[in-house]
Design an enzyme around this catalytic site. Sequence first.
Site, PDB file in Angstrom:
ATOM      1  N   GLU A  30       7.055  10.196 -57.929  1.00 59.56           N
ATOM      2  CA  GLU A  30       8.369  10.247 -57.302  1.00 59.56           C
ATOM      3  C   GLU A  30       8.307   9.384 -56.048  1.00 59.56           C
ATOM      4  O   GLU A  30       7.272   9.315 -55.381  1.00 59.56           O
ATOM      5  CB  GLU A  30       8.722  11.700 -56.926  1.00 59.56           C
ATOM      6  CG  GLU A  30       8.839  12.620 -58.120  1.00 59.56           C
ATOM      7  CD  GLU A  30       9.988  12.222 -59.046  1.00 59.56           C
ATOM      8  OE1 GLU A  30      11.033  11.780 -58.548  1.00 59.56           O
ATOM      9  OE2 GLU A  30       9.818  12.356 -60.282  1.00 59.56           O
TER      10      GLU A  30
ATOM     11  N   ASP B  66       4.505   1.912 -42.644  1.00 59.83           N
ATOM     12  CA  ASP B  66       5.220   0.720 -42.204  1.00 59.83           C
ATOM     13  C   ASP B  66       6.110   1.004 -40.991  1.00 59.83           C
ATOM     14  O   ASP B  66       6.677   2.085 -40.882  1.00 59.83           O
ATOM     15  CB  ASP B  66       6.082   0.220 -43.374  1.00 59.83           C
ATOM     16  CG  ASP B  66       6.428  -1.239 -43.211  1.00 59.83           C
ATOM     17  OD1 ASP B  66       5.781  -1.922 -42.397  1.00 59.83           O
ATOM     18  OD2 ASP B  66       7.360  -1.694 -43.890  1.00 59.83           O
TER      19      ASP B  66
ATOM     20  N   LEU C  93      -9.189  18.412 -48.293  1.00 63.80           N
ATOM     21  CA  LEU C  93      -8.372  17.223 -48.559  1.00 63.80           C
ATOM     22  C   LEU C  93      -9.247  15.988 -48.779  1.00 63.80           C
ATOM     23  O   LEU C  93     -10.206  15.764 -48.035  1.00 63.80           O
ATOM     24  CB  LEU C  93      -7.455  16.973 -47.342  1.00 63.80           C
ATOM     25  CG  LEU C  93      -6.665  15.673 -47.327  1.00 63.80           C
ATOM     26  CD1 LEU C  93      -5.483  15.747 -48.299  1.00 63.80           C
ATOM     27  CD2 LEU C  93      -6.145  15.358 -45.925  1.00 63.80           C
TER      28      LEU C  93
ATOM     29  N   ARG D 107       2.494  -5.390 -30.428  1.00 63.52           N
ATOM     30  CA  ARG D 107       2.437  -4.757 -31.755  1.00 63.52           C
ATOM     31  C   ARG D 107       1.283  -3.757 -31.883  1.00 63.52           C
ATOM     32  O   ARG D 107       1.412  -2.718 -32.511  1.00 63.52           O
ATOM     33  CB  ARG D 107       2.291  -5.829 -32.837  1.00 63.52           C
ATOM     34  CG  ARG D 107       3.518  -6.728 -32.990  1.00 63.52           C
ATOM     35  CD  ARG D 107       3.246  -7.809 -34.040  1.00 63.52           C
ATOM     36  NE  ARG D 107       2.984  -7.210 -35.340  1.00 63.52           N
ATOM     37  CZ  ARG D 107       3.936  -6.816 -36.193  1.00 63.52           C
ATOM     38  NH1 ARG D 107       5.207  -6.954 -35.878  1.00 63.52           N
ATOM     39  NH2 ARG D 107       3.617  -6.285 -37.357  1.00 63.52           N
TER      40      ARG D 107
ATOM     41  N   HIS E 162       0.501   0.126 -33.622  1.00 65.02           N
ATOM     42  CA  HIS E 162      -0.568   0.567 -34.513  1.00 65.02           C
ATOM     43  C   HIS E 162      -1.316   1.766 -33.905  1.00 65.02           C
ATOM     44  O   HIS E 162      -1.686   2.697 -34.614  1.00 65.02           O
ATOM     45  CB  HIS E 162      -1.542  -0.572 -34.805  1.00 65.02           C
ATOM     46  CG  HIS E 162      -0.902  -1.731 -35.527  1.00 65.02           C
ATOM     47  ND1 HIS E 162      -0.103  -1.559 -36.628  1.00 65.02           N
ATOM     48  CD2 HIS E 162      -0.929  -3.071 -35.291  1.00 65.02           C
ATOM     49  CE1 HIS E 162       0.327  -2.745 -37.048  1.00 65.02           C
ATOM     50  NE2 HIS E 162      -0.157  -3.674 -36.256  1.00 65.02           N
TER      51      HIS E 162
END
Length: 225
Positions: A189, A2, A113, A15, A19
């Site tokens: 968490e 965000d 990953l 904008r 991004h």
Amino acid sequence: MDGNGRWASGRGLPRIVGHQQGVRAVRSVVKACGAMGVKTLTLFAFSSENKNRSTEEVSLLFKLFLTVLKQEVKKLNKHNVRLKIIGDLSLFPEDVQQTAIEAQAKLSDNQGLTLVIAANYGGQWDIVQATKQVVKAAINGHINPEDITIDSFQNYLSLAGEPAVDLLIRSSGELRISNFLLWDVAYSEMYFTDTLWPDFDEVELNKAIENFNHRDRRYGARKEY
Ligand code: FPP
């Protein structure tokens, strides 16, 4: 992820530039997670609610996803990254859907990953789609409703097969989950930072992990003093 929009408007930029800068942050975080042996990294790239933004922003975001997916596959493969895309992809243009399928297939045998990209994803949507599958299986006689458990239900969710979510990081100062993973964060968490996503890098990731390492995870059990 965000804060892209605020990062751009703070600089008087459109904008979409935020991004684009956000993609640079993605690269650095994916690389760092791969190097430190994180098993699964899930990025919230487009929420179920993001489609309500201006048509221009949504279509530029789709174009960005397409470019990123096409451009990065080789590098992800080199780094042994497996790719999994979760969410209702039917909203996306045909070429984005096709590229997503191809990229996942190309990287499916990798053992490093696992990079999960949540696109047109919502935690509520995920629970509903899982429920639909469970109900169908029960109607077809494949499962007995009495046998449904937390563990068996979990197998129908988008993150089935992935390890439990240890840490959820939200950038840009918002203190909400905003319909990201809901079921999956039961014992995660949480780490909130004011840093806007385009400024989030390996240093910021290490701060979050350092903070996480000092958490006392009791999973509801009482601590013995
Ligand atoms: C939220 O910031 C961010 C998004 C809606 C898009 C994030 C997408 C990327 C960084 C592209 C990644 C691409 C791939 C394929 C992984 P915001 O626009 O809500 O920022 P604001 O709250 O400051 O307005």
